[in-house]
Design a protein around this motif. Structure first.
Motif, PDB file in Angstrom:
ATOM      1  N   GLY A 156      37.917 101.134   6.430  1.00  0.00           N
ATOM      2  CA  GLY A 156      36.852 101.584   7.416  1.00  0.00           C
ATOM      3  C   GLY A 156      37.542 102.687   8.371  1.00  0.00           C
ATOM      4  O   GLY A 156      36.845 103.865   8.544  1.00  0.00           O
ATOM      5  N   GLN A 157      38.780 102.430   8.671  1.00  0.00           N
ATOM      6  CA  GLN A 157      39.449 103.437   9.620  1.00  0.00           C
ATOM      7  C   GLN A 157      39.890 104.611   8.647  1.00  0.00           C
ATOM      8  O   GLN A 157      39.740 105.879   9.208  1.00  0.00           O
ATOM      9  N   ARG A 160      37.001 106.911   8.268  1.00  0.00           N
ATOM     10  CA  ARG A 160      36.578 107.662   9.501  1.00  0.00           C
ATOM     11  C   ARG A 160      37.615 108.879   9.768  1.00  0.00           C
ATOM     12  O   ARG A 160      36.992 109.814  10.112  1.00  0.00           O
ATOM     13  N   ASP A 184      33.455  96.902   3.261  1.00  0.00           N
ATOM     14  CA  ASP A 184      32.586  95.768   3.542  1.00  0.00           C
ATOM     15  C   ASP A 184      31.231  96.037   4.061  1.00  0.00           C
ATOM     16  O   ASP A 184      31.057  97.269   4.708  1.00  0.00           O
ATOM     17  N   VAL A 185      30.429  95.220   4.085  1.00  0.00           N
ATOM     18  CA  VAL A 185      29.081  95.512   4.465  1.00  0.00           C
ATOM     19  C   VAL A 185      28.928  95.811   6.088  1.00  0.00           C
ATOM     20  O   VAL A 185      28.358  96.771   6.172  1.00  0.00           O
ATOM     21  N   THR A 186      29.766  95.121   6.940  1.00  0.00           N
ATOM     22  CA  THR A 186      29.597  95.461   8.358  1.00  0.00           C
ATOM     23  C   THR A 186      30.232  96.764   8.350  1.00  0.00           C
ATOM     24  O   THR A 186      29.774  97.568   9.419  1.00  0.00           O
ATOM     25  N   VAL A 187      31.340  97.209   7.674  1.00  0.00           N
ATOM     26  CA  VAL A 187      31.915  98.334   7.851  1.00  0.00           C
ATOM     27  C   VAL A 187      30.990  99.670   7.288  1.00  0.00           C
ATOM     28  O   VAL A 187      30.904 100.633   7.691  1.00  0.00           O
ATOM     29  N   GLN A 188      30.299  99.017   6.356  1.00  0.00           N
ATOM     30  CA  GLN A 188      29.398 100.033   5.565  1.00  0.00           C
ATOM     31  C   GLN A 188      28.326 100.605   6.607  1.00  0.00           C
ATOM     32  O   GLN A 188      27.985 101.776   6.892  1.00  0.00           O
ATOM     33  N   ALA A 189      27.903  99.436   7.331  1.00  0.00           N
ATOM     34  CA  ALA A 189      26.710  99.712   8.403  1.00  0.00           C
ATOM     35  C   ALA A 189      27.285 100.873   9.553  1.00  0.00           C
ATOM     36  O   ALA A 189      26.625 101.689  10.039  1.00  0.00           O
ATOM     37  N   GLN A 190      28.819 100.700   9.891  1.00  0.00           N
ATOM     38  CA  GLN A 190      29.158 101.339  10.823  1.00  0.00           C
ATOM     39  C   GLN A 190      29.207 102.694  10.285  1.00  0.00           C
ATOM     40  O   GLN A 190      28.930 104.013  11.021  1.00  0.00           O
ATOM     41  N   ASP A 193      26.004 104.594  10.161  1.00  0.00           N
ATOM     42  CA  ASP A 193      25.541 105.217  11.488  1.00  0.00           C
ATOM     43  C   ASP A 193      26.170 106.337  12.055  1.00  0.00           C
ATOM     44  O   ASP A 193      25.531 107.248  12.584  1.00  0.00           O
ATOM     45  N   GLY A 214      19.331 100.776  -0.990  1.00  0.00           N
ATOM     46  CA  GLY A 214      19.380 100.112   0.464  1.00  0.00           C
ATOM     47  C   GLY A 214      20.233 101.409   1.297  1.00  0.00           C
ATOM     48  O   GLY A 214      19.972 101.515   2.487  1.00  0.00           O
ATOM     49  N   GLN A 218      18.447 103.350   4.370  1.00  0.00           N
ATOM     50  CA  GLN A 218      18.962 103.297   5.781  1.00  0.00           C
ATOM     51  C   GLN A 218      18.861 104.637   6.582  1.00  0.00           C
ATOM     52  O   GLN A 218      18.476 104.690   7.548  1.00  0.00           O
TER      53      GLN A 218
END
Lengths: 328, 336
Positions: A156-157, A160, A184-190, A193, A214, A218
């Motif tokens: 995720g980093q 970014r 991962d799904v929580t990082v995908q959401a970040q 956003d 999905g 979003q």
């Protein structure tokens, strides 16, 4: 005038087995500041389409048609002129940040390189600093991240950091090809956003290429559904999800859990890029097909919201009620 | 919690010696799974979810007798199965089968479909000649594949067909447990449903017990009866599927559920996102492993690892929801 206006774009690749037709005539526009989701399964041509627009489809690709970006036809531009646009006005982010980043250079080094290449013409006041770019993409402790190497950061980093590099030239358009598929799904959401925030804050257009409905639901304003190298349905994202007209889009929605009963797979397999049968590419898998479907390619019907189908499902009645989906 | 499971795990720990693991100093030991209890009831589909590196595949491999693991209890149908793969009785290997993520890696590119599905019978010495072929054909029919694919090779099949061949090859041995590690992640959306429906049918029709490992929470919710959520080598929450998704108690489960993309753009929800990223398994934080990212963290969370304990009043049709969280266990209202 739209920021990007693609007209009858076709891409085929020379292979030992003959020409592989990846994109078979795509018309698409993108407004400034808009987030467009391009959905399709593997082999649908969604990545080839945008690689061709950026002039990155490779030496074996044959590209025809037009792609007007702010008035200039990208397909017609010289490599030199195109490479001046890439990174500055058009940028692309790929699925796996680890394979896009240089493993033996620090993030700071690579970010400074991106700034030098893509914002070198700007005055000192206008040129972004590495720290400011990292802060914009939400990397905490920019000083430490600048010294880090890609292997020291998480997926995720790294993604970014990639996005920060792509922002260095302050592009008008960011093409993100499956940017969260490896995450991962929580990082995908970040990251989703983040893309939405940057798009709103900078007025930057985004093309989000994804196989995941999905992800498109979003953050996208508009959706284009690709199948067999063509766009089969497009429109404002709420309208298309409310009542998908093309049987393929309906099929995709029914193949995912939607709170109502058994999943409905789409029978058959995706068409081969070597296949040159006439007619609608989806016809062999389609329950609504008629004889005409295997003879003629359906023309685009509609305005803002359009589809290519002789037998669209225009009754909202058998679309899944929103309340059922809301349960999930 | 007390019912006798078909597969029972207590205190499972799996470790990796750090030699050769990048970025982890030599001499340290990494526990990818660090004290896991898990029970699979006969005929149940249990979902195991968590982000990459949380230890879910390592756990599945330990069940197969692979890797460097130890457990207080590891029982299958009442029988101790702590022995590693090469020392397990052949019949035990037959009864627990495994399906991996990528069917192309699992299939032999140079053998026909029929040969590959029949081969386990040869290896286990269970049938020969015509009998073997007949049973392989029956297994292919069970996964809804027609006779025309028997003579084909893996490269001639679609992704969904390949994964069904892999499942047929497992089924031909009439196993009681199927461990599926991300079985549809490599497949296109339109054909994932074939495999998901097949797994459901196998459970409904033959009472097969399935451990379904996935990062796709939407599919887990659709397919599974119960779910266990892993974070950094431990189970942080477990319970029956609907109550757990409706009311997750662990802050990590809440974040996971909140991060599921919406099925429809009208259902977008602006949500507080989980901050930070999972720490590396090489140096797990003390206390609750989730505490550095947890919005509810208290003093005790930094020092005391919370045990996975039943939530009072959270029992649904005999299935108990349990959570490993000091704050949630105190019964305080949690933000949802």
């Amino acid at each position: 005038m739209p920021l990007l206006d693609i007209q009858d774009l076709r891409v085929s690749f020379d292979t030992a087995a003959g020409p592989a037709q990846a994109v078979r005539g795509v018309d698409l526009t993108l407004a400034r500041g808009e987030i467009l989701g391009v959905v399709g399964e593997s082999g649908s041509g969604k990545s080839a389409l945008f690689l061709a627009v950026l002039g990155l489809a490779g030496a074996r690709a044959r590209v025809s048609g037009q792609a007007f970006f702010d008035g200039a036809d990208l397909i017609d531009l010289s490599d030199r002129a195109l490479s001046r646009l890439r990174g500055r006005r058009l940028s692309m982010v790929f699925q796996d940040p680890a394979s896009s980043l240089n493993p033996v250079r620090s993030i700071g080094h690579q970010l400074k390189e991106a700034i030098r290449l893509n914002a070198g013409g700007l005055s000192h006041g206008e040129r972004p600093t590495p720290e400011a770019l990292l802060a914009e993409v939400g990397l905490s402790d920019p000083q430490r991240q600048l010294r880090a190497y890609p292997h020291e950061l998480s997926g995720g980093q790294n993604q970014r950091a990639m996005i920060a590099m792509m922002l260095a030239g302050n592009p008008d358009l960011l093409i993100a090809d499956e940017p969260t598929t490896a995450l991962d799904v929580t990082v995908q959401a970040q990251i989703l956003d983040l893309l939405q925030d940057i798009s709103r804050a900078r007025g930057m257009s985004v093309v989000l290429i994804s196989h995941d409905l999905g992800v498109v639901a979003q953050i996208c304003d508009r959706i284009a559904v690709m199948y067999g190298g063509m766009i089969v349905e497009s429109g404002p994202v709420e309208q298309v999800f409310d009542a998908p007209a093309h049987p393929y889009m309906r099929g995709l929605m029914a193949a995912r859990p939607n709170g109502a009963g058994r999943l409905q797979p789409i029978g058959g397999t995706v068409p081969s890029p070597f296949d040159s049968a006439p007619g609608c590419a989806f016809a062999p898998r389609c329950a609504r097909r008629s004889a005409r479907c295997s003879r003629e390619v359906p023309p685009a019907v509609g305005g803002q919201r359009w589809w290519r189908c002789f037998h669209p499902a225009l009754d909202a009645a058998d679309a899944k009620p929103l309340e059922e989906a809301a349960r999930l | 919690m007390t019912e006798v499971g078909l597969l029972e795990l207590r205190g499972l720990r799996c470790r990796f010696a750090s030699r050769g693991i990048p970025l982890i100093a030599p001499g340290t030991t990494v526990h990818a799974v660090d004290g896991v209890d898990l029970t699979l009831a006969p005929g149940e589909i249990l979902g195991l979810v968590g982000e990459s590196g949380c230890g879910k595949s390592t756990l599945a491999k330990a069940l197969m007798g692979l890797g460097d693991y130890q457990a207080e209890t590891m029982r299958f149908a009442g029988q101790d199965i702590r022995a590693p793969l090469d020392r397990r009785p052949r019949d035990l290997l037959r009864r627990i089968q495994y399906v991996f993520q990528d069917p192309l890696d699992a299939l032999d590119p140079r053998r026909s479909v029929l040969y590959q599905v029949a081969e386990p019978l040869l290896i286990h010495g269970l049938a020969s000649g015509a009998e073997r072929e007949a049973r392989a054909r029956a297994a292919l029919r069970d996964v809804n594949l027609g006779a025309d694919i028997e003579v084909k090779f893996p490269h001639q099949l679609s992704g969904g067909q390949r994964q069904r061949v892999v499942i047929a090859r497992a089924l031909v041995l009439a196993p009681e447990v199927l461990i599926c590690d991300e079985p549809v992640s490599a497949l296109d959306v339109s054909i994932q449903a074939q495999v998901v429906n097949l797994l459901r049918d196998l459970r409904d029709r033959r009472g097969l017990t399935i451990l379904f490992i996935s990062h796709d929470l939407g599919l887990v919710r659709h397919l599974c009866d119960r779910v266990a959520v892993m974070y950094l080598g431990r189970i942080c929450e477990t319970g029956p599927i609907e109550p757990l998704f409706e009311r997750p108690r662990h802050p990590y489960t809440q974040a996971l559920v909140a991060a599921i993309p919406p099925p429809h753009p009208r259902l977008r929800k602006p949500l507080k996102r989980l901050i930070g990223e999972p720490p590396r398994p090489g140096s797990p934080p003390p206390g609750c492993r989730f505490h550095p990212r947890c919005p509810l963290c208290e003093a005790a969370c930094r020092t005391e690892p919370p045990a996975l304990l039943p939530i009072v009043g959270a029992q649904h049709d005999g299935a108990q929801q349990s959570v490993a969280c000091h704050v949630a266990r105190r019964g305080e209202a949690l933000p949802c």
